[in-house]
Design an enzyme around this catalytic site. Structure first.
Site, PDB file in Angstrom:
ATOM      1  N   VAL A   3       4.576   1.033   1.490  1.00 60.56           N
ATOM      2  CA  VAL A   3       4.816  -0.150   2.308  1.00 60.56           C
ATOM      3  C   VAL A   3       4.934  -1.379   1.409  1.00 60.56           C
ATOM      4  O   VAL A   3       4.064  -1.634   0.571  1.00 60.56           O
ATOM      5  CB  VAL A   3       3.685  -0.359   3.339  1.00 60.56           C
ATOM      6  N   LYS A  46       8.374  -0.082   5.432  1.00 58.64           N
ATOM      7  CA  LYS A  46       7.795   1.204   5.059  1.00 58.64           C
ATOM      8  C   LYS A  46       8.909   2.188   4.775  1.00 58.64           C
ATOM      9  O   LYS A  46       9.813   2.348   5.590  1.00 58.64           O
ATOM     10  CB  LYS A  46       6.930   1.714   6.214  1.00 58.64           C
ATOM     11  N   ASP A  57      -1.988   8.812  15.723  1.00 59.53           N
ATOM     12  CA  ASP A  57      -2.547   8.593  14.388  1.00 59.53           C
ATOM     13  C   ASP A  57      -3.438   7.354  14.350  1.00 59.53           C
ATOM     14  O   ASP A  57      -3.311   6.516  13.460  1.00 59.53           O
ATOM     15  CB  ASP A  57      -1.389   8.490  13.378  1.00 59.53           C
ATOM     16  N   GLY A  92       4.488   7.544   2.740  1.00 61.93           N
ATOM     17  CA  GLY A  92       5.425   6.573   2.205  1.00 61.93           C
ATOM     18  C   GLY A  92       4.767   5.382   1.541  1.00 61.93           C
ATOM     19  O   GLY A  92       3.556   5.347   1.340  1.00 61.93           O
ATOM     20  N   GLY A 139       0.826  -1.202   0.000  1.00 63.97           N
ATOM     21  CA  GLY A 139       0.000   0.000   0.000  1.00 63.97           C
ATOM     22  C   GLY A 139       0.852   1.239   0.000  1.00 63.97           C
ATOM     23  O   GLY A 139       2.077   1.175   0.104  1.00 63.97           O
ATOM     24  N   GLU A 140       0.172   2.365  -0.112  1.00 62.24           N
ATOM     25  CA  GLU A 140       0.870   3.628  -0.198  1.00 62.24           C
ATOM     26  C   GLU A 140       0.036   4.663   0.535  1.00 62.24           C
ATOM     27  O   GLU A 140      -1.176   4.754   0.324  1.00 62.24           O
ATOM     28  CB  GLU A 140       1.021   4.001  -1.675  1.00 62.24           C
ATOM     29  N   GLY A 141       0.675   5.419   1.421  1.00 59.61           N
ATOM     30  CA  GLY A 141      -0.037   6.466   2.131  1.00 59.61           C
ATOM     31  C   GLY A 141       0.547   7.808   1.779  1.00 59.61           C
ATOM     32  O   GLY A 141       1.377   7.911   0.873  1.00 59.61           O
TER      33      GLY A 141
HETATM   34  P1  ATP Z   1      -1.778   7.579   5.719  1.00 58.68           P
HETATM   35  O1  ATP Z   1      -0.616   7.878   4.859  1.00 58.68           O
HETATM   36  O2  ATP Z   1      -2.900   8.532   5.527  1.00 58.68           O
HETATM   37  O3  ATP Z   1      -1.396   7.399   7.151  1.00 58.68           O
HETATM   38  P2  ATP Z   1      -1.986   4.699   5.451  1.00 58.68           P
HETATM   39  O4  ATP Z   1      -1.911   4.397   6.909  1.00 58.68           O
HETATM   40  O5  ATP Z   1      -2.930   3.852   4.644  1.00 58.68           O
HETATM   41  O6  ATP Z   1      -2.411   6.201   5.217  1.00 58.68           O
HETATM   42  P3  ATP Z   1       0.667   3.676   5.160  1.00 58.68           P
HETATM   43  O7  ATP Z   1       0.927   3.725   6.626  1.00 58.68           O
HETATM   44  O8  ATP Z   1       1.759   4.054   4.232  1.00 58.68           O
HETATM   45  O9  ATP Z   1      -0.551   4.638   4.790  1.00 58.68           O
HETATM   46  O10 ATP Z   1       0.183   2.209   4.836  1.00 58.68           O
HETATM   47  C1  ATP Z   1      -0.317   1.838   3.581  1.00 58.68           C
HETATM   48  C2  ATP Z   1      -1.004   0.486   3.630  1.00 58.68           C
HETATM   49  O11 ATP Z   1      -0.008  -0.536   3.782  1.00 58.68           O
HETATM   50  C3  ATP Z   1      -1.969   0.261   4.786  1.00 58.68           C
HETATM   51  O12 ATP Z   1      -3.253   0.743   4.508  1.00 58.68           O
HETATM   52  C4  ATP Z   1      -1.948  -1.271   4.907  1.00 58.68           C
HETATM   53  O13 ATP Z   1      -2.847  -1.817   3.970  1.00 58.68           O
HETATM   54  C5  ATP Z   1      -0.540  -1.633   4.484  1.00 58.68           C
HETATM   55  N1  ATP Z   1       0.323  -1.941   5.640  1.00 58.68           N
HETATM   56  C6  ATP Z   1       1.011  -1.055   6.400  1.00 58.68           C
HETATM   57  N2  ATP Z   1       1.749  -1.667   7.345  1.00 58.68           N
HETATM   58  C7  ATP Z   1       1.526  -3.004   7.191  1.00 58.68           C
HETATM   59  C8  ATP Z   1       1.986  -4.198   7.887  1.00 58.68           C
HETATM   60  N3  ATP Z   1       2.829  -4.130   8.928  1.00 58.68           N
HETATM   61  N4  ATP Z   1       1.526  -5.397   7.468  1.00 58.68           N
HETATM   62  C9  ATP Z   1       0.660  -5.462   6.431  1.00 58.68           C
HETATM   63  N5  ATP Z   1       0.194  -4.408   5.749  1.00 58.68           N
HETATM   64  C10 ATP Z   1       0.608  -3.180   6.112  1.00 58.68           C
HETATM   65 MG    MG Z   2      -0.345   3.826   8.216  1.00 59.27          MG
END
Ligand code: ATP
Ligand code: MG
Length: 289
Positions: A22, A37, A135, A20, A15-17
């Protein structure tokens, strides 16, 4: 720290937030699957060292309700920090409710109660280490394959938060009124965010902006959070569930209970005798054999 950039093979993008990307990765020396991440930061080595030092505090936050931290390092180039953590196969609660929505399913109250219990226990644990999560939202609550809920993306590094502030464009939907007003905030601000998260997971869409006012500007939304009554789940949910949410969303942080009190709320206690067997449900969500 013994994790190095060259020791990893990318398996799949998870995924991508806003901050960053992940990846699901293989740590070759240990043959352990991890989630990695990567976050862009300033190219200043002093800042980077400070961030890595602050992140190492995550080692002491070990708990069944917090995603395990394996290490952090400077990744390729001079402007990327990589954070390696436990890979959670069930994905985030956001992934899960969006999948439930596709299946036209509603997430039941036992799941919501177990989610609330795990988050309160995780927050109490952090509280005992004087850490505020900062968060809490469905995308930062993950599930393991065996049906446990875990918090990720803890705000332990002030320097990382500062460093990201320049690029940060994320939503402020989950922010408690006291944070919006610029006052001091505490673990109780995380409880506020939990209330909004339970509504979101329970109705398969964000609690805010309210359904009747979908086109608010950020300013209007923040004003709304500070001054207007907050939403709740519908009458089809139990009074205990609705009362739990109501308590989370008390505007005055001095009147809003902390996680140690909330964990004794009837909504959580009602299901506390059930041992955590929600794996059949999780299997159904993801179509696992
Ligand atoms: P934001 O940037 O607004 O905080 P977010 O939390 O979705 O949004 P990220 O923290 O980059 O952004 O995470 C992106 C996605 O990666 C998550 O929604 C989740 O699906 C996946 N993810 C993150 N950490 C893990 C993990 N430890 N194990 C499995 N999937 C993960
Ligand atoms: Mg996150």
């Amino acid at each position: 720290d013994n994790l190095k950039p060259d020791d990893f093979t990318n398996l799949r993008k998870l995924g991508e937030g806003a901050a960053g990307i992940v990846w699901k990765v293989m740590h070759n020396p240990s043959q352990r699957v991890m989630a990695k991440k990567t976050i862009s930061v300033e190219p200043d080595p002093t800042v980077q060292r400070q961030i890595l030092r602050e992140l190492s505090f995550l080692r002491s936050c070990e708990s069944p309700f917090i995603v395990s931290f394996y290490g952090a390092f400077l990744d390729d180039g001079e402007t990327t920090i990589a954070i390696c953590m436990e890979y959670c196969e069930g994905g985030s609660l956001e992934d899960i409710y969006l999948q439930a929505k596709r299946m036209e399913a509603v997430i039941g109250e036992t799941i919501l109660a177990k989610l609330a219990e795990a988050v309160c226990k995780g927050l109490s644990h952090l509280h005992s280490h004087n850490v505020i999560h900062r968060d809490i939202k469905p995308s930062n609550i993950l599930m393991t394959r065996d049906g446990h809920f875990k918090l990720c993306d803890l705000g332990v590094s002030g320097e990382l938060i500062n460093s990201m502030a320049q690029t940060f464009t994320g939503t402020q939907y989950y922010m408690a009124p006291e944070r919006i007003k610029g006052g001091t905030y505490s673990v109780r601000s995380d409880i506020w965010s939990l209330g909004l998260s339970i509504i979101e997971v329970g109705q398969n869409r964000p609690a805010l902006p309210p359904a009747e006012l979908p086109h608010m500007t950020v300013f209007e939304l923040l004003d709304y959070i500070v001054h207007q009554p907050m939403p709740n789940l519908g009458e089809d949910r139990s009074p205990e569930c609705r009362d739990f949410i109501l308590k989370c969303l008390i505007k005055d942080p001095l009147e809003r209970p902390g996680p140690e009190v909330m964990v004794n709320h009837p909504f959580i206690q009602k299901w506390a005798h059930l041992t955590n067997d929600i794996t059949p449900w999780l299997k159904q969500v993801w179509g696992w054999p």
